[in-house]
Design a protein around this motif. Structure first.
Motif, PDB file in Angstrom:
ATOM      1  N   ARG A 164       0.852  -1.190   0.000  1.00  0.00           N
ATOM      2  CA  ARG A 164       0.000   0.000   0.000  1.00  0.00           C
ATOM      3  C   ARG A 164       0.885   1.236   0.000  1.00  0.00           C
ATOM      4  O   ARG A 164       2.084   1.163   0.256  1.00  0.00           O
ATOM      5  CB  ARG A 164      -0.930   0.008   1.206  1.00  0.00           C
TER       6      ARG A 164
ATOM      7  N   THR B 299       1.030   6.281   4.703  1.00  0.00           N
ATOM      8  CA  THR B 299       0.220   7.402   5.179  1.00  0.00           C
ATOM      9  C   THR B 299       1.105   8.648   5.186  1.00  0.00           C
ATOM     10  O   THR B 299       2.329   8.565   5.037  1.00  0.00           O
ATOM     11  CB  THR B 299      -0.296   7.138   6.614  1.00  0.00           C
ATOM     12  N   THR B 300       0.509   9.796   5.402  1.00  0.00           N
ATOM     13  CA  THR B 300       1.264  11.048   5.446  1.00  0.00           C
ATOM     14  C   THR B 300       2.309  10.999   6.560  1.00  0.00           C
ATOM     15  O   THR B 300       3.465  11.401   6.360  1.00  0.00           O
ATOM     16  CB  THR B 300       0.310  12.237   5.676  1.00  0.00           C
ATOM     17  N   GLU B 301       1.927  10.443   7.713  1.00  0.00           N
ATOM     18  CA  GLU B 301       2.854  10.346   8.851  1.00  0.00           C
ATOM     19  C   GLU B 301       4.002   9.386   8.539  1.00  0.00           C
ATOM     20  O   GLU B 301       5.166   9.653   8.859  1.00  0.00           O
ATOM     21  CB  GLU B 301       2.114   9.886  10.116  1.00  0.00           C
ATOM     22  N   GLU B 302       3.692   8.238   7.923  1.00  0.00           N
ATOM     23  CA  GLU B 302       4.736   7.271   7.571  1.00  0.00           C
ATOM     24  C   GLU B 302       5.707   7.856   6.554  1.00  0.00           C
ATOM     25  O   GLU B 302       6.916   7.672   6.658  1.00  0.00           O
ATOM     26  CB  GLU B 302       4.110   5.987   7.022  1.00  0.00           C
TER      27      GLU B 302
END
Length: 129
Positions: free
Chosen positions: A114, A117-120
């Protein structure tokens, strides 16, 4: 489905197959010469000996006699639990890419991928500085 190289077997499979008898792994060869029983390793450099359903010709390097052999290919499957496919949590790991914008997250258990995320993604960018 996980297909393994013929030498990449689990310890139990190696013991069951007879490749391990006294706790040590025996070195393998393709087969024994039908005349002198010397260990014989087929030279596959040019693809020789891989095709199934073909009568292959070769000669023994020990006794010099010619013989034929056929090839039979088999697969070994090793199942593993995949709790993430049964309502468990995925174990996500960052796949290192270049440029960093192509970074993907991959589950270490089932192989699903996938986008991060923005944080990852922020953590990935910060770690590469």
């Amino acid at each position: 489905m996980k297909v393994m190289h013929r030498y990449a077997m689990s310890w139990n499979a190696l013991v069951w197959s007879g490749a391990i008898t006294d706790g040590r792994l025996k070195m393998s060869h393709d087969f024994d010469c039908p005349y002198c029983e010397a260990p014989f390793e087929v030279c596959h450099d040019d693809g020789h000996g891989y095709e199934e359903g073909v009568l292959h010709h070769d000669h023994c390097r020990s006794c010099g006699k010619h013989f034929t052999f056929t090839t039979s290919i088999s697969f070994y499957f090793e199942p593993e639990k995949a709790d993430c496919l049964n309502d468990g949590q995925h174990i996500w790991k960052t796949r290192r890419t270049y440029p960093v914008e192509f970074t993907r997250m991959k589950c270490q258990t089932c192989g699903e991928e996938r986008h991060p995320t923005t944080e990852e993604m922020a953590a990935v960018v910060a770690a590469r500085r």
